[in-house]
Design a protein around this motif. Structure first.
Motif, PDB file in Angstrom:
ATOM      1  N   TRP A 164       0.860  -1.190   0.000  1.00  0.00           N
ATOM      2  CA  TRP A 164       0.000   0.000   0.000  1.00  0.00           C
ATOM      3  C   TRP A 164       0.890   1.231   0.000  1.00  0.00           C
ATOM      4  N   ARG A 165       0.789   2.031  -1.018  1.00  0.00           N
ATOM      5  CA  ARG A 165       1.588   3.243  -1.128  1.00  0.00           C
ATOM      6  C   ARG A 165       0.831   4.486  -0.667  1.00  0.00           C
ATOM      7  N   ARG A 166      -0.447   4.342  -0.413  1.00  0.00           N
ATOM      8  CA  ARG A 166      -1.233   5.469   0.109  1.00  0.00           C
ATOM      9  C   ARG A 166      -2.151   4.915   1.193  1.00  0.00           C
ATOM     10  N   VAL A 167      -2.111   5.516   2.358  1.00  0.00           N
ATOM     11  CA  VAL A 167      -2.901   5.069   3.504  1.00  0.00           C
ATOM     12  C   VAL A 167      -3.546   6.299   4.132  1.00  0.00           C
ATOM     13  N   VAL A 168      -4.837   6.186   4.458  1.00  0.00           N
ATOM     14  CA  VAL A 168      -5.574   7.290   5.069  1.00  0.00           C
ATOM     15  C   VAL A 168      -5.939   6.915   6.499  1.00  0.00           C
ATOM     16  N   PRO A 169      -5.504   7.680   7.492  1.00  0.00           N
ATOM     17  CA  PRO A 169      -5.925   7.426   8.876  1.00  0.00           C
ATOM     18  C   PRO A 169      -7.284   8.078   9.159  1.00  0.00           C
ATOM     19  N   ILE A 170      -8.169   7.324   9.789  1.00  0.00           N
ATOM     20  CA  ILE A 170      -9.459   7.839  10.275  1.00  0.00           C
ATOM     21  C   ILE A 170      -9.368   7.794  11.797  1.00  0.00           C
ATOM     22  N   TYR A 171      -9.401   8.951  12.442  1.00  0.00           N
ATOM     23  CA  TYR A 171      -9.118   8.991  13.871  1.00  0.00           C
ATOM     24  C   TYR A 171     -10.084   9.928  14.580  1.00  0.00           C
ATOM     25  N   GLN A 172     -10.167   9.732  15.879  1.00  0.00           N
ATOM     26  CA  GLN A 172     -11.015  10.569  16.724  1.00  0.00           C
ATOM     27  C   GLN A 172     -10.292  11.878  17.014  1.00  0.00           C
ATOM     28  N   ALA A 211     -21.094   9.551   7.471  1.00  0.00           N
ATOM     29  CA  ALA A 211     -21.368   9.067   6.118  1.00  0.00           C
ATOM     30  C   ALA A 211     -20.824  10.017   5.069  1.00  0.00           C
ATOM     31  N   ALA A 212     -20.959  11.329   5.294  1.00  0.00           N
ATOM     32  CA  ALA A 212     -20.454  12.312   4.342  1.00  0.00           C
ATOM     33  C   ALA A 212     -18.945  12.216   4.206  1.00  0.00           C
ATOM     34  N   ALA A 213     -18.239  12.026   5.331  1.00  0.00           N
ATOM     35  CA  ALA A 213     -16.780  11.910   5.279  1.00  0.00           C
ATOM     36  C   ALA A 213     -16.347  10.658   4.515  1.00  0.00           C
ATOM     37  N   LEU A 214     -17.090   9.570   4.706  1.00  0.00           N
ATOM     38  CA  LEU A 214     -16.728   8.333   4.015  1.00  0.00           C
ATOM     39  C   LEU A 214     -17.036   8.403   2.531  1.00  0.00           C
ATOM     40  N   TYR A 215     -18.144   9.018   2.162  1.00  0.00           N
ATOM     41  CA  TYR A 215     -18.451   9.172   0.746  1.00  0.00           C
ATOM     42  C   TYR A 215     -17.406  10.035   0.045  1.00  0.00           C
ATOM     43  N   ARG A 216     -16.890  11.033   0.765  1.00  0.00           N
ATOM     44  CA  ARG A 216     -15.853  11.877   0.189  1.00  0.00           C
ATOM     45  C   ARG A 216     -14.578  11.066  -0.047  1.00  0.00           C
ATOM     46  N   MET A 217     -14.243  10.184   0.892  1.00  0.00           N
ATOM     47  CA  MET A 217     -13.056   9.346   0.723  1.00  0.00           C
ATOM     48  C   MET A 217     -13.264   8.299  -0.363  1.00  0.00           C
ATOM     49  N   GLU A 218     -14.475   7.819  -0.502  1.00  0.00           N
ATOM     50  CA  GLU A 218     -14.758   6.786  -1.492  1.00  0.00           C
ATOM     51  C   GLU A 218     -14.557   7.307  -2.910  1.00  0.00           C
ATOM     52  N   SER A 219     -14.752   8.613  -3.110  1.00  0.00           N
ATOM     53  CA  SER A 219     -14.582   9.192  -4.429  1.00  0.00           C
ATOM     54  C   SER A 219     -13.126   9.469  -4.764  1.00  0.00           C
ATOM     55  N   GLU A 220     -12.241   9.311  -3.798  1.00  0.00           N
ATOM     56  CA  GLU A 220     -10.821   9.522  -4.032  1.00  0.00           C
ATOM     57  C   GLU A 220     -10.149   8.209  -4.405  1.00  0.00           C
ATOM     58  N   GLN A 221      -8.816   8.218  -4.457  1.00  0.00           N
ATOM     59  CA  GLN A 221      -8.068   7.062  -4.929  1.00  0.00           C
ATOM     60  C   GLN A 221      -7.810   6.015  -3.853  1.00  0.00           C
ATOM     61  N   THR A 222      -7.573   6.443  -2.646  1.00  0.00           N
ATOM     62  CA  THR A 222      -7.083   5.540  -1.603  1.00  0.00           C
ATOM     63  C   THR A 222      -8.146   4.548  -1.182  1.00  0.00           C
ATOM     64  N   ARG A 223      -7.711   3.314  -0.984  1.00  0.00           N
ATOM     65  CA  ARG A 223      -8.613   2.241  -0.545  1.00  0.00           C
ATOM     66  C   ARG A 223      -8.064   1.511   0.685  1.00  0.00           C
ATOM     67  N   ALA A 224      -7.028   2.041   1.310  1.00  0.00           N
ATOM     68  CA  ALA A 224      -6.460   1.457   2.531  1.00  0.00           C
ATOM     69  C   ALA A 224      -6.649   2.456   3.670  1.00  0.00           C
ATOM     70  N   PHE A 225      -7.290   2.028   4.766  1.00  0.00           N
ATOM     71  CA  PHE A 225      -7.645   2.921   5.865  1.00  0.00           C
ATOM     72  C   PHE A 225      -7.181   2.313   7.178  1.00  0.00           C
ATOM     73  N   VAL A 226      -6.774   3.209   8.094  1.00  0.00           N
ATOM     74  CA  VAL A 226      -6.417   2.822   9.463  1.00  0.00           C
ATOM     75  C   VAL A 226      -7.395   3.519  10.396  1.00  0.00           C
ATOM     76  N   LEU A 227      -8.139   2.747  11.178  1.00  0.00           N
ATOM     77  CA  LEU A 227      -9.182   3.291  12.064  1.00  0.00           C
ATOM     78  C   LEU A 227      -8.656   3.300  13.496  1.00  0.00           C
ATOM     79  N   HIS A 228      -8.670   4.505  14.105  1.00  0.00           N
ATOM     80  CA  HIS A 228      -8.173   4.666  15.471  1.00  0.00           C
ATOM     81  C   HIS A 228      -9.121   5.619  16.208  1.00  0.00           C
ATOM     82  N   THR A 229     -10.159   5.049  16.788  1.00  0.00           N
ATOM     83  CA  THR A 229     -11.156   5.830  17.525  1.00  0.00           C
ATOM     84  C   THR A 229     -11.594   5.048  18.751  1.00  0.00           C
ATOM     85  N   ARG A 230     -12.463   5.659  19.543  1.00  0.00           N
ATOM     86  CA  ARG A 230     -13.096   4.946  20.645  1.00  0.00           C
ATOM     87  C   ARG A 230     -14.148   3.985  20.089  1.00  0.00           C
TER      88      ARG A 230
END
Length: 944
Positions: A164-172, A211-230
Motif C-alpha cells: 500500500w503506497r497510500r494510507v488514510v488514517p481515520i481517527y477521533q 457518512a459524508a466523510a466516508l463518501y468523500r473518501m470513497e470518491s478519491e483514490q485511496t482504498r487502505a484505511f487505518v481506524l483509530h477511535t473509541r
C-alpha cells in the motif's frame, strides 16, 4: 545468712516461660487505600470493575500471609474531565489514597497525573494509551499499558508488506486520536507510503457527518484505511462504510489495538485486520479467562455474550492491580495510617508528618516501577515508567466475530508467522488473509479516482530537430491537437499499456525551460507528471518521485579519430609482437641452439672447433632456424627431434608475425584524438556541452575549467565545431551521443564512460501511486524484446552506430606471450627431455673412466674433460675396414679436418695446420696421424 524468697534470675525465667505459653493472635493486615477512577458505563469501565477486584483476590489467594491489603476506592466520572479531577482531589486529600488506578481516558489522565505529581501520589493507568501523556511530562504517572506510538511501526510494516503506497488514517479528533497520528505518519513515510489526507472525526459526530466523510473518501483514490477511535465512534464508522460499499472487494481496513481489544463491543465486519497486544496462551491465562467471563456476565447480566472476551484492557488492568498490590506488600512495614496531602500536605487537615518514610509517595512510585512478575500479558516490566512492548499479534476478523491469527510483529524481527523469530522463506511473513467481500486477492490500496480528470503529462515542446528521435511534441495549429513521439514517448506508452488498469492521460506542452524547473513544476502541482529525457539526480529527487530508470545512461565523450599509421613508422616492424614475446622468443632461440650443441658436440665436427667458432655455430644455428637455412647436419636423433618441434613453433610465430605486420601496414589504425578524460582535462581544447544539460554543472563540480565549456543547442553545431577545430570533444550522456554518431558516423568515436548517471526516469509528484506501478511495468518492458525493438527503431543498431570504443574495430593489437605460452611449453619440455636423456647416456657410458679416489669436484671435472673430447665410439668417426665401406677397404688420405679431430677439442689441444697424414694401419683399420715429430705427438696425447 541466706535471703528469703526466690532469686531475681529465677523470677525472670518463670515470667519468660509463662509469656511463651500464652496464646498469640496474628497481626491484622494493614489497609492500603488505592483509588479507582473510571467511567463505569463505558466498555473499559465495565471491564475494570470486574478485573481489578478479581486480580486482587487472586493476589491475596496466592499470598495469604500478606501484611498489606489494597482497598479499592472507586469513583465514577461518567467520562467527564472535571469529575475525574475532582475525584482525584478527594482521593488524595480526604480518603488517604496511596495510589490511583486510572483514570480511563488520556485527557482525564493528563489532569490527574499533574495532580498526582504535585501530591506525590502514583497514578497507574491501564487504559490511557495516548502519547500525549507520559512519565516524561508527569513524573508520578505510570503507564501499565502499551503506548499507541508503539504500534505505528507495525502498521507501517503491514503497508509495506501488502504494497500500500497510500494510507488514510481515520481517527477521533481529541487527544486520543490526534496524538497518535504524527507517529503513524512518520512511520508510513519511512516505509515510503504516503498519507494523502487525514479524516478527523469528533467523538460526537452524527451518522450523517460520518457518512459524508466516508463518501468523500470513497470518491478519491485511496482504498487502505487505518481506524483509530473509541469503540462508539468506530462502530458508527464501520456501519457507514458498509452502507457506502466500502467494505467490499478492493478495500483494506486496519484497526488499532484499542479497538481489537474491544472487538466484541465494536463488532467489525469480516476482512478487517486488527493489531492486538500479544498475550501468551498459558494454563493460567485460560483459567483466568474462564473465571473472568463467568464473573463479568454475573456482574453485567445485560451485556452481550460477545462482550465477555478478555481483551488487552482486561489484561492490562489485571496486571496493573497486581503490580500495585505487590508494591504495597513490599512497603507494608512502614506506617500506612497517615494519608498524604496535596502539595506535600502543608496546611491541610491530613498532614503527612506522621507518615513513615518507607511509605512515601516517592518510595511507592519506585516500588511500582521496580516490580517485576509473570503477568497475564507476559513479563511485567516497566521501562522508564511505561510497559515494555513484547510483540503485536496481527489478526483477521472473521464473519463470526472471531479472530484468526495471521502472524506477529516485533521491533527486532518485523512481521513473522512465529513470535520471536523470523519466518522461513517458504512460509511467508503472514498467513493468507480473507479480505472484505470474501476476497483472497490482495487489495492494491488505491484505484483510479471516479471524479479525477485526465493525468496532465508535461512534454518539452521546443526540442531541436537533432534530438527529435528522443522526444518531440507537435501541436496542430488548426485543430490544436497534440501529438507526441520519440523514444521516450514510445517507452511511456508501452509501460502504461502494461498497467493492470486504464490510465487516462493527456500530453501538455511545457514551455522551454531547464529540466530542473520542469521537475519543480511537477512537484508543486503545475503538472501531474513529466515524460521526457529527464536524468534522475539527487537534487531533482527532493522535489518529485522518479520511476525506475527506463534507459541506463552515462556521461561519455565523442572525439575525432585519426589514422595512426603515419606516426612512428620507423619502428613499426617491432609492433606486431609485444616486448614479452620478443624476449621469450630470443631466449628460446638461444636455448634451442645450446641444446643442439650439447647433444651434437662429441659426435659432430660441425659443432667442434675453437671456442669462438663453437659460440658462433650455436648462435647461428639457433637463429638460422627462423628462415630454415641452417647448414649444419645433425647426427643425433635427439637433437633432430628437438629441432623438429622448435621449427614447428618458429613456423607459427613467423606466420603470426607476418599477418600482424601486414594488418598494421594496410588496415587503418583509427585512434581517438583525445585518449581519455584525464587527457582532455590536461589539454587546452574547448569542450562542447548541450544547452540546459546537468552535464555542465557536473563537469564544473569535477574541476573542469568553466571557460573551456561551450554550449551548443543542436547536433549539427557539434559536428561543425569538431570539424573546424573549435572544440576538441563533446561531453554528454550516451543516448544523445548515440544520436549524434548515428547521423555523423564517419571520423568520430565515443570514448570510455566518465561516470555513471541515474538514467532517464518519469517524474511524478511525491507520494504518487503511479510510481510503483509504472516502475514494475518498466521492469517487465525491459525484460521483453519490445524495449530492444524500440531502441533499435530510434537509435539504430548499437553495432552500426559508429560508437567505437578505444579506437574502434580496426585497431590491431600486438601479439603477446599469453597467446603462445603453450607452444613454448611444448618445445621447452621437449628440448629439456632430449638434453636430459643425452646427459644420462653420457654419464652411464663414461662412468668407468672415473677413478675411485677422486672427490666429487674431481669427478665433475673429469666428466667435463671427457665431454669436451670426441666420442671415438660414435659411428660418425668409425671407418669400417681400411676406411672404406662395409663391402671392402679403401686406402684414403685423411683430410686435414679428420686429422684435426684426432686431437679432440681445441679447448685441450691447439689447432695447427702442420699435421702430416699417413696411411691407415692394416692391422687396426684406424687412421694414424704424424705430426712431424715426437714432441708434437706428445702434445696431442696430453690433449686427449
Amino acid at each position: 545468712m541466706a535471703e528469703d524468697g526466690p532469686s531475681p534470675s529465677l523470677l525472670f525465667l518463670l515470667i519468660g516461660l509463662a509469656a511463651s505459653l500464652l496464646p498469640t493472635s496474628p497481626a491484622q493486615p494493614t489497609d492500603v487505600n488505592v483509588g479507582l477512577i473510571i467511567d463505569a458505563a463505558s466498555p473499559v469501565g465495565k471491564i475494570a470493575t470486574t478485573t481489578i477486584p478479581m486480580a486482587l483476590d487472586d493476589f491475596y489467594a496466592a499470598f495469604p500471609n500478606s501484611t498489606a491489603r489494597v482497598k479499592i476506592l472507586q469513583h465514577d466520572t461518567g467520562g467527564d474531565v472535571v469529575a475525574a479531577a475532582s475525584a482525584a482531589l478527594q482521593l488524595m486529600t480526604r480518603q488517604g489514597a496511596r495510589a490511583i488506578l486510572g483514570p480511563q481516558s488520556s485527557v482525564e489522565s493528563a489532569f490527574v497525573a499533574d495532580l498526582g505529581t504535585r501530591a506525590e501520589v502514583p497514578v497507574v493507568s491501564f487504559s490511557a494509551t495516548s502519547p500525549s501523556v507520559s512519565p516524561t511530562t508527569a513524573r508520578f504517572f505510570v503507564r501499565a499499558a502499551l503506548s499507541d506510538a508503539a504500534q505505528a511501526g507495525a502498521i507501517a510494516a503491514l503497508a509495506t508488506y501488502f504494497g500500500w503506497r497510500r494510507v488514510v488514517p481515520i481517527y477521533q479528533d481529541d487527544d486520543y486520536g490526534a496524538a497518535f497520528v504524527p507517529f503513524l505518519v512518520d512511520a508510513l513515510t519511512s516505509a515510503r507510503a504516503a498519507v494523502p489526507y487525514r479524516c478527523a472525526l469528533p467523538a460526537a459526530a452524527s451518522d450523517d457527518a460520518v457518512a459524508a466523510a466516508l463518501y468523500r473518501m470513497e470518491s478519491e483514490q485511496t482504498r487502505a484505511f487505518v481506524l483509530h477511535t473509541r469503540p462508539g465512534l468506530a462502530e458508527r464508522v464501520l456501519d457507514a462504510a458498509a452502507e457506502a460499499g466500502m467494505m467490499g472487494e478492493g478495500y483494506a481496513w486496519v484497526i488499532t489495538d484499542g479497538l481489537t481489544g474491544l472487538h466484541g463491543f465494536v463488532k467489525p465486519p469480516q476482512g478487517v485486520i486488527g493489531l492486538a497486544a500479544y498475550v501468551r496462551d498459558t494454563p493460567r491465562m485460560r483459567d483466568v479467562q474462564r473465571r473472568w467471563a463467568h464473573r463479568y456476565m454475573r456482574e453485567h447480566p445485560e451485556a452481550d455474550r460477545a462482550h465477555a472476551e478478555m481483551g488487552c484492557y482486561a489484561v492490562w488492568a489485571y496486571d496493573a492491580a497486581w503490580a500495585v498490590a505487590s508494591a504495597a506488600e513490599r512497603l507494608s512495614s512502614s506506617d500506612l495510617s497517615s494519608p498524604p496531602g496535596l502539595a506535600g500536605g502543608r496546611g491541610g487537615p491530613t498532614d503527612i508528618a506522621g507518615l513513615g518514610k518507607s511509605m512515601s509517595g516517592e518510595n511507592f512510585l519506585g516500588a511500582i516501577n521496580g516490580t517485576e512478575f509473570e503477568g497475564l500479558a507476559g513479563r511485567f516490566n516497566l521501562t522508564n515508567g511505561e510497559l515494555a512492548v513484547p510483540a503485536f499479534e496481527v489478526v483477521n476478523i472473521m464473519d463470526n466475530g472471531k479472530e484468526r491469527s495471521l502472524g506477529f510483529w516485533t521491533q527486532q524481527h518485523g512481521l513473522s508467522r512465529h513470535v520471536g523469530r523470523r519466518s522461513k522463506a517458504l512460509d511467508g511473513e503472514l498467513k493468507p488473509v480473507i479480505w472484505p467481500g470474501d476476497s483472497t486477492e490482495r487489495p492494491s490500496g488505491w484505484v483510479q479516482p471516479t471524479i479525477a480528470r485526465k493525468l496532465r503529462v508535461a512534454v518539452p515542446g521546443n526540442v531541436s530537430d537533432s534530438y527529435r528521435p528522443i522526444v518531440h511534441l507537435d501541436v496542430d495549429p488548426v485543430t490544436n491537437q497534440t501529438t507526441a513521439g520519440g523514444f521516450v514517448i514510445e517507452v511511456f506508452e508501452a509501460a502504461v499499456r502494461l498497467l493492470p488498469y486504464a490510465l487516462p492521460f493527456e500530453y501538455v506542452r511545457a514551455k522551454s525551460m531547464p529540466y530542473d524547473e520542469l521537475v519543480e513544476a511537477v512537484g508543486n502541482g503545475t503538472f501531474d507528471a513529466a515524460v521526457a529525457d529527464i536524468t534522475i539526480t539527487a537534487n531533482r529527487s527532493t522535489y518529485v518521485d522518479f520511476t525506475l530508470p527506463y534507459e541506463a545512461t552515462a556521461i561519455a565523450m565523442v572525439v575525432a579519430v585519426r589514422d595512426q599509421r603515419s606516426n612512428k613508422r620507423t619502428w613499426v616492424f617491432l609492433k606486431p609482437l609485444r616486448y614479452d614475446l620478443w624476449l621469450v622468443s630470443a631466449v628460446f632461440f638461444l636455448f634451442t641452439g645450446f641444446v643442439v650443441w650439447a647433444i651434437e658436440h662429441r659426435d659432430n665436427d660441425d659443432f667442434r672447433g675453437p671456442p669462438s667458432y663453437q659460440v658462433g655455430t650455436l648462435l647461428y644455428f639457433g637463429f638460422s632456424t627462423l628462415v630454415f637455412a641452417h647448414r649444419e647436419s645433425l647426427k643425433s636423433n635427439l637433437s633432430r627431434f628437438a629441432v623438429l618441434v622448435w621449427v614447428f613453433v618458429v613456423l607459427i610465430l613467423q606466420s603470426s608475425y607476418t599477418a600482424s605486420l601486414t594488418s598494421m601496414l594496410t588496415v587503418p589504425q583509427l585512434e581517438p584524438s583525445v585518449a581519455d578524460y584525464g587527457a582532455l582535462l590536461r589539454g587546452t581544447e574547448k569542450v562542447g556541452v548541450m544547452n540546459n544539460s546537468f552535464v555542465l554543472r557536473a563537469m564544473t563540480a569535477s574541476g573542469f575549467p568553466q571557460d573551456r565549456l561551450v554550449r551548443y543547442p543542436r547536433a549539427q553545431s557539434f559536428h561543425e565545431a569538431l570539424l573546424n577545430g573549435s572544440i576538441g570533444a563533446i561531453v554528454n550522456e550516451t543516448p544523445y551521443l548515440r544520436i549524434f554518431l548515428k547521423t555523423y558516423r564517419d571520423n568520430f568515436t565515443m570514448t570510455g564512460q566518465l561516470n555513471k548517471t541515474g538514467g532517464f526516469g518519469f517524474a511524478f509528484p511525491k507520494g504518487s501511486p503511479y510510481v510503483t506501478d509504472l516502475s514494475q511495468a518498466i521492469l517487465k518492458l525491459t525484460e521483453s524484446d519490445e524495449m530492444n525493438m524500440i531502441e533499435r527503431k530510434w537509435f539504430g543498431d548499437p553495432d552500426e552506430d559508429g560508437a567505437q570504443q578505444d579506437g574502434g574495430p580496426f585497431t590491431s593489437d600486438s601479439l603477446s606471450f599469453g597467446s603462445f605460452w603453450g607452444l613454448f611449453l611444448i618445445t621447452g619440455v621437449t628440448s629439456l627431455l632430449c638434453c636430459a636423456v643425452h646427459l644420462v647416456r653420457f654419464v652411464a657410458t663414461n662412468h668407468g673412466e672415473l677413478e675411485p679416489h677422486l672427490s666429487w669436484k674431481g669427478r665433475i671435472w673429469r666428466l667435463a674433460k671427457i665431454f669436451d673430447d670426441k666420442d671415438p665410439s660414435s659411428h660418425t668417426f668409425r671407418i669400417k675396414d681400411d676406411g672404406g665401406s662395409v663391402a671392402g677397404r679403401t686406402d684414403t688420405v685423411a683430410s686435414p679436418r679428420i686429422a684435426h679431430s684426432e686431437f679432440g677439442s681445441p679447448l685441450s689441444a691447439p689447432y695447427t695446420s702442420e699435421w702430416s697424414v699417413e696411411t691407415a694401419s692394416p692391422a687396426t683399420g684406424e687412421i694414424e696421424f704424424a705430426t712431424g715429430g715426437e714432441d708434437r705427438v706428445e702434445v696431442a696425447d696430453r690433449g686427449r
